[in-house]
Scaffold this active site. Structure first.
Site, PDB file in Angstrom:
ATOM      1  CG  ASP A 257      33.292 -95.036  77.983  1.00  0.00           C
ATOM      2  OD1 ASP A 257      34.419 -95.505  77.758  1.00  0.00           O
ATOM      3  OD2 ASP A 257      32.385 -94.987  77.125  1.00  0.00           O
TER       4      ASP A 257
ATOM      5  CE  LYS B  74      23.792 -83.200  83.586  1.00  0.00           C
ATOM      6  NZ  LYS B  74      24.170 -81.774  83.396  1.00  0.00           N
TER       7      LYS B  74
ATOM      8  CG  ASP C  50      27.196 -80.118  82.597  1.00  0.00           C
ATOM      9  OD1 ASP C  50      27.563 -80.294  83.773  1.00  0.00           O
ATOM     10  OD2 ASP C  50      26.168 -79.458  82.309  1.00  0.00           O
TER      11      ASP C  50
ATOM     12  CE1 TYR D 199      28.721 -97.215  80.103  1.00  0.00           C
ATOM     13  CE2 TYR D 199      29.877 -99.204  79.472  1.00  0.00           C
ATOM     14  CZ  TYR D 199      29.726 -97.832  79.398  1.00  0.00           C
ATOM     15  OH  TYR D 199      30.581 -97.101  78.622  1.00  0.00           O
TER      16      TYR D 199
ATOM     17  CG  ASP E 112      37.585 -92.397  74.809  1.00  0.00           C
ATOM     18  OD1 ASP E 112      38.025 -93.259  75.585  1.00  0.00           O
ATOM     19  OD2 ASP E 112      37.193 -92.653  73.651  1.00  0.00           O
TER      20      ASP E 112
HETATM   21  C1  IPM Z   1      33.736-101.436  74.624  1.00  0.00           C
HETATM   22  C2  IPM Z   1      32.983-100.721  75.689  1.00  0.00           C
HETATM   23  C3  IPM Z   1      32.011-101.658  76.328  1.00  0.00           C
HETATM   24  C4  IPM Z   1      33.912-100.086  76.732  1.00  0.00           C
HETATM   25  C5  IPM Z   1      33.088 -99.311  77.762  1.00  0.00           C
HETATM   26  O1  IPM Z   1      32.221 -98.519  77.386  1.00  0.00           O
HETATM   27  O2  IPM Z   1      33.325 -99.508  78.947  1.00  0.00           O
HETATM   28  C6  IPM Z   1      34.992 -99.158  76.216  1.00  0.00           C
HETATM   29  O3  IPM Z   1      34.499 -97.985  75.657  1.00  0.00           O
HETATM   30  C7  IPM Z   1      35.960 -98.839  77.330  1.00  0.00           C
HETATM   31  O4  IPM Z   1      36.236 -97.666  77.550  1.00  0.00           O
HETATM   32  O5  IPM Z   1      36.484 -99.770  77.943  1.00  0.00           O
HETATM   33 MG    MG Z   2      35.547 -96.249  76.278  1.00  0.00          MG
END
Ligand code: IPM
Ligand code: MG
Ligand code: NAD
Length: 369
Positions: A251, A194, A227, A143, A255
């Site tokens: 990240d 990885k 992975d 990032y 999710d």
């Molecule tokens: C909006 C974005 C920059 C952020 C990230 O990737 O960290 C989001 O996806 C999160 O999970 O907080």
């Molecule tokens: Mg996110």
């Protein structure tokens, strides 16, 4: 001098303000009935700030965040700004807050409420009792690594560049957060990278191994390629206790993990900075979901991730575990009573919108208190 805790509230864009409204209701009640003393400042961030101030976050807001006891964040992002350069995008607000306040350890708990077992993406026998914690590094990695950018080559074609960079100290500090957490849980850490293709991943593995050997030999440590980890989270998520990983993998894996608990709308998070001279940490609390432009304005977003983020804030930054427990128990009871927002709906349950879900949690808190 006021003995109130300083709270900065940044609702942001899309469903951010919708779900934040439900926390405001709870804050109001806790102030009246639980002796919670907060000095609240609200500010614009993301597209909301761009529209008024021309920037995703003003320096004054970063400064306010630095001086607050905690920041409660909603979400930022708006498709209207997707054509502009990266430094002008709404998402800069959260990236800048994390970077400037050195909020390096993002705790993302994926805990399944019993009542949501049918809403999980996995079969009940695979997911029952799920309680895992992803510790995601948030101020380093791909990032923020240099070089980055989009270059035009001599032949007129272009190339996009991002670089994954991790230093020893960045890895050590987030590893310590993970090991400390594990000691309070089931004492197991799985470090994810990885190392088979990335030098930054190889260093990650070596440094986590060193920290473990030197400082946490009592904690069980394992390593896994990212992975494989994605696959294992779906195959058998209960094998994990604490997962520690870098910015991008954390990240994505969080999710994924959210769907094991029923929805992205269920996962709260806490992002912590280093311990300061006064013994406290800078900290920001936010749901892991975004501004959800596809459902914004419809009154159907699930407010529970935002409400549970406030519970984490009470627990970690304000030392009010009883109040955090009260919120979490109320959420659990409301779900057990059969109320569901659209994202966690299953047959036989009662569908409600954002506001009714928020009100139901508050009514349950009143009953329990
Ligand atoms: C909006 C974005 C920059 C952020 C990230 O990737 O960290 C989001 O996806 C999160 O999970 O907080
Ligand atoms: Mg996110
Ligand atoms: N920390 C943040 O502020 C943050 C986090 C993630 C994404 N974003 C931004 O949000 C914008 C939209 O991104 P996206 O669509 O990829 O991700 P998203 O998390 O906003 O939404 C993904 C999907 O999940 C659903 N969803 C998310 N939260 C929900 C909730 N509380 N209740 C019910 N359903 C919910 C959405 O409707 C959508 O279908 C982008 O600009 C992105 O950069 C911001």
């Amino acid at each position: 001098m006021s003995d109130a805790h300083k709270l900065l509230v940044l609702a942001g864009d899309g469903i951010g303000p919708e779900v934040m409204r439900e926390v405001a209701r709870i804050v109001h009640w806790m102030s009246a009935h639980r002796g919670l003393k907060l000095e609240i400042t609200e500010e614009l961030v993301g597209a909301a700030s761009l529209a008024v101030h021309g920037v995703p976050i003003r320096d004054e807001v970063i400064e306010l965040a630095r001086q607050s006891d905690a920041v409660l964040f909603g979400s930022v992002g708006d498709p209207a700004w997707s054509h502009v350069s990266f430094d002008k995008r709404p998402e800069v607000a959260i990236l800048k807050l994390r970077k400037e306040l050195e909020l390096f350890a993002n705790l993302r708990p994926a805990k399944l409420f019993d009542a949501l077992i049918d809403a999980s993406a996995l079969k009940p026998e695979v997911v029952r009792g799920l309680d895992l914690m992803i510790v995601r590094e948030t101020v380093g990695g791909i990032y923020f690594g240099e070089p980055r950018g989009i270059e035009t080559l001599p032949d007129g074609s272009r190339r996009g560049i991002n670089t994954e960079v991790y230093t020893t100290s960045e890895i050590e500090r987030v590893a310590r957060v993970a090991f400390d957490l594990a000691r309070k849980r089931d004492n197991r850490v799985c470090s994810v990278e990885k190392c088979n293709v990335m030098e930054s991943g190889l260093l990650w593995k070596e440094v986590v191994t060193d920290v473990h050997k030197r400082e946490y030999p009592d904690v069980q440590l394992s390593h896994m390629l990212a992975d494989n980890c994605a696959m294992q989270l779906v195959r058998d998520p209960n094998q994990f206790d604490v997962i520690v990983t870098g910015n991008l993998f954390g990240d994505i894996l969080s999710d994924l993990a959210s769907m094991l608990t029923g929805s992205l709308g269920m996962l709260p998070s806490a992002t912590l900075g280093p311990v300061r001279a006064d013994g406290k940490r800078n900290a920001l609390y936010e749901p892991i979901h975004g501004s959800a432009p596809d459902i914004a304005g419809k009154g159907i977003a699930n407010p529970l991730a935002q409400i549970l983020s406030f519970a984490m804030l009470l627990r970690y930054s304000l030392n009010r575990s009883e109040d955090a427990d009260l919120i979490e128990t109320a959420v659990s009871n409301v779900l057990a009573s059969g109320l569901r927002t659209a994202d966690i709906m299953s047959s036989g349950m009662a569908r409600v919108g954002t506001e009714m879900m928020g009100q139901a949690v508050l009514r349950e808190m009143e009953k329990l208190a």
